[in-house]
Design a protein around this motif. Structure first.
Motif, mmCIF file in Angstrom:
data_model
loop_
_atom_site.group_PDB
_atom_site.id
_atom_site.type_symbol
_atom_site.label_atom_id
_atom_site.label_comp_id
_atom_site.label_asym_id
_atom_site.label_seq_id
_atom_site.Cartn_x
_atom_site.Cartn_y
_atom_site.Cartn_z
ATOM 1 N N ILE A 1 0.852 -1.183 0.000
ATOM 2 C CA ILE A 1 0.000 0.000 0.000
ATOM 3 C C ILE A 1 0.887 1.232 0.000
ATOM 4 O O ILE A 1 1.973 1.227 0.593
ATOM 5 C CB ILE A 1 -0.949 0.012 1.223
ATOM 6 C CG1 ILE A 1 -1.986 1.141 1.116
ATOM 7 C CG2 ILE A 1 -0.165 0.078 2.532
ATOM 8 C CD1 ILE A 1 -3.105 1.062 2.145
ATOM 9 N N SER A 2 0.438 2.264 -0.682
ATOM 10 C CA SER A 2 1.086 3.578 -0.614
ATOM 11 C C SER A 2 -0.010 4.626 -0.772
ATOM 12 O O SER A 2 -0.889 4.497 -1.613
ATOM 13 C CB SER A 2 2.156 3.743 -1.702
ATOM 14 O OG SER A 2 1.623 3.563 -2.990
ATOM 15 N N LEU A 3 0.039 5.620 0.076
ATOM 16 C CA LEU A 3 -0.939 6.712 0.044
ATOM 17 C C LEU A 3 -0.225 8.045 0.190
ATOM 18 O O LEU A 3 0.498 8.228 1.165
ATOM 19 C CB LEU A 3 -1.964 6.560 1.176
ATOM 20 C CG LEU A 3 -2.946 5.393 1.036
ATOM 21 C CD1 LEU A 3 -3.845 5.311 2.247
ATOM 22 C CD2 LEU A 3 -3.772 5.510 -0.234
ATOM 23 N N PRO A 4 -0.481 8.949 -0.796
ATOM 24 C CA PRO A 4 -1.109 8.725 -2.095
ATOM 25 C C PRO A 4 -0.327 7.663 -2.883
ATOM 26 O O PRO A 4 0.796 7.337 -2.526
ATOM 27 C CB PRO A 4 -1.035 10.086 -2.788
ATOM 28 C CG PRO A 4 -0.672 11.087 -1.738
ATOM 29 C CD PRO A 4 -0.002 10.331 -0.645
ATOM 30 N N PRO A 5 -0.933 7.134 -3.954
ATOM 31 C CA PRO A 5 -0.236 6.109 -4.727
ATOM 32 C C PRO A 5 1.174 6.538 -5.123
ATOM 33 O O PRO A 5 1.397 7.669 -5.547
ATOM 34 C CB PRO A 5 -1.132 5.936 -5.965
ATOM 35 C CG PRO A 5 -2.498 6.296 -5.469
ATOM 36 C CD PRO A 5 -2.268 7.429 -4.503
ATOM 37 N N GLU A 6 2.109 5.625 -4.927
ATOM 38 C CA GLU A 6 3.528 5.809 -5.266
ATOM 39 C C GLU A 6 4.250 6.793 -4.349
ATOM 40 O O GLU A 6 5.388 7.150 -4.614
ATOM 41 C CB GLU A 6 3.713 6.247 -6.735
ATOM 42 C CG GLU A 6 3.160 5.270 -7.727
ATOM 43 C CD GLU A 6 3.878 3.922 -7.736
ATOM 44 O OE1 GLU A 6 5.077 3.862 -7.437
ATOM 45 O OE2 GLU A 6 3.205 2.921 -8.048
#
Length: 191
Positions: A40-45
């Motif tokens: 998971i990554s927040l925000p994406p990337e």
């Protein structure tokens, strides 16, 4: 790092405890036998920051990033989260059913949340995990295997194919297989 026996009511002493309300009881008679790995990554990337913790505890501000508005009302959790720096955070007791797998099946048995422990690694499909994450993951997996009758480990991609891709192409399945030789792994990992 604490050893395998340091558990209390499903909480591991090697993790920072941040309780989520996104869980439920495991079905009666259900035994934890599977570890599911995610990313998971927040925000994406993007890595770091408080967003994953906020997401798993229903405190994510939908105005904080355009992507957050698309997930702010989703109620999910995992038992554990491994940050890029190796910190381990636990959101749900191993005795409870975290909401991490969704529609899923392992070896023909559905509802993986009922009998699995979910571990989210801070990461994505596009870049390798940090060495510190593996240094934290191996003792965590050893602790889980010491506390629960784990027979298998798989990725979200293996229990929800076509719907999920995590932990992704950079996860070191070979090293996991070397360290945990007695466990069942996905066929494509051991081939």
């Amino acid at each position: 790092m604490p050893g395998p026996g340091q558990w209390q009511d499903g909480w591991w002493s090697g993790a920072r405890r941040v309780e989520s309300t996104n869980f439920g009881p495991r079905p009666e008679g259900s035994q934890v036998s599977l570890v599911l790995l995610h990313h998971i990554s927040l925000p994406p990337e993007e890595f770091g920051g408080p967003y994953v913790e906020q997401f798993f505890t229903n405190r994510l501000d939908p105005a904080g990033h355009p992507y957050f508005a698309t997930i702010a009302d989703v109620q999910v959790s995992a038992h554990f989260f491994l940050r890029r720096d190796g910190e381990v955070v636990q959101f749900v007791s191993g005795e409870a059913r975290a909401w991490h797998a969704g529609l899923s099946a392992w070896q023909g048995r559905g509802n993986c949340n009922d009998y699995s422990i979910g571990i989210e690694l801070e990461g994505s499909d596009s870049q390798p995990f940090a060495p510190q994450q593996y240094l934290a993951l191996w003792p965590l997996l050893q602790a889980i295997c010491g506390a629960y009758p784990i027979t298998a480990m798989a990725g979200h991609e293996h229990v929800a194919p076509g719907r999920k891709t995590d932990p992704g192409p950079y996860f070191d399945w070979r090293e996991l297989a070397r360290r945990f030789p007695g466990l069942e792994l996905p066929a494509q990992v051991t081939a």
